[in-house]
Design a protein around this motif. Structure first.
Motif, mmCIF file in Angstrom:
data_model
loop_
_atom_site.group_PDB
_atom_site.id
_atom_site.type_symbol
_atom_site.label_atom_id
_atom_site.label_comp_id
_atom_site.label_asym_id
_atom_site.label_seq_id
_atom_site.Cartn_x
_atom_site.Cartn_y
_atom_site.Cartn_z
ATOM 1 N N LEU A 258 35.863 48.833 50.814
ATOM 2 C CA LEU A 258 36.310 48.953 49.420
ATOM 3 C C LEU A 258 37.415 50.006 49.376
ATOM 4 O O LEU A 258 37.144 51.205 49.545
ATOM 5 C CB LEU A 258 35.154 49.384 48.506
ATOM 6 N N ALA B 281 41.896 47.525 45.918
ATOM 7 C CA ALA B 281 42.189 47.864 44.527
ATOM 8 C C ALA B 281 43.679 47.645 44.270
ATOM 9 O O ALA B 281 44.525 48.307 44.874
ATOM 10 C CB ALA B 281 41.816 49.317 44.242
ATOM 11 N N LEU C 242 36.502 50.825 41.947
ATOM 12 C CA LEU C 242 35.872 49.776 42.755
ATOM 13 C C LEU C 242 34.361 49.971 42.861
ATOM 14 O O LEU C 242 33.612 49.002 42.956
ATOM 15 C CB LEU C 242 36.476 49.764 44.162
ATOM 16 N N VAL D 258 33.489 43.473 41.282
ATOM 17 C CA VAL D 258 33.541 43.882 42.680
ATOM 18 C C VAL D 258 32.174 43.697 43.323
ATOM 19 O O VAL D 258 32.052 43.164 44.440
ATOM 20 C CB VAL D 258 33.992 45.356 42.801
#
Length: 241
Positions: free
Chosen positions: A140, A189, A219, A225
């Motif tokens: 992430l 992102a 995130l 997500v």
């Protein structure tokens, strides 16, 4: 059009400020220990979550809860979280992850997911540990291309995240201990302020999902997500290493 873009930019910035504040509040939790699930059996899937730099496992509490809610509709997916010393370098962080997952059954399936620096830690462990339980890695907002100026932070964790880092080069090339291929998904992102051109920092050769209008910290707290992450886990559930 310009006014609409400005409104969107302001909304994204506001969302990121709120996420950063939430991040700070959650850091007091789970700092000194790994949070491991009970009742894991051989064959079960476990999502192991790692935080980024200057954080603790507390910041992934909302993501763990979201995974539990969403995955419950299909199969049982356990979650775990690991705190590690981010300023001491990637080596000690990998060791902390290794010590935590050692407590999980030998027949469990591990889905390693890390935010920011945690994504590098997950990938390093998957490549170099030889742990056949690792089904896949997920990142992430992880800057696999390095963060310009990170070496100026003056500690090992910063130096190893610089664009010229040999460790990051090794991770990008996929140089593992036993030549085993481990799938990877980079969740990026679209409005990440930590790195320029965030899409360029996805892991080469892996799958990529861009979350438009999200910032680096956001995130962690975004249901969409979490949904992407859960779908990815379910796609690989039961396949083994």
């Amino acid at each position: 059009m310009r006014r609409r873009l400005s409104t969107q930019a302001l909304a994204t910035a506001g969302q990121e400020v709120a996420a950063f504040a939430r991040h700070a509040l959650l850091m007091r939790h789970d700092a000194a220990r790994a949070v491991l699930p009970e009742g894991v059996c051989d064959g079960d899937d476990v999502v192991v979550l790692l935080h980024g730099m200057f954080a603790t496992a507390g910041v992934v509490r909302p993501l763990r809860a979201a995974i539990g809610r969403m995955a419950r509709r299909a199969v049982t997916v356990h979650t775990a979280a690991v705190s590690y010393p981010s300023t001491s370098g990637l080596g000690p962080a990998v060791e902390r992850l290794e010590a935590a997952v050692r407590a999980l059954p030998g027949g469990a399936r591990l889905h390693l997911c890390g935010h920011s620096m945690g994504g590098v830690v997950c990938r390093l462990y998957a490549l170099e540990s030889g742990d056949a339980r690792v089904v896949q890695t997920i990142s992430l907002g992880t800057p696999f291309g390095g963060v310009p100026g990170a070496q100026l932070l003056g500690f090992a964790g910063g130096r190893e995240l610089s664009p010229t880092s040999e460790v990051l080069r090794r991770v990008r090339l996929g140089m593992g201990a036993e030549g085993r291929e481990v799938p990877h998904l980079s969740i990026v992102a679209g409005a990440d302020s930590v790195v320029r051109a965030p899409l360029a920092h996805a892991l080469p050769g892996g799958d990529v999902k861009v979350m438009e209008g999200r910032g680096h910290s956001a995130l962690l707290f975004d249901d969409e997500v979490a949904g992407v992450l859960v779908r990815r886990v379910l796609e690989h559930a039961g396949r083994g290493g």
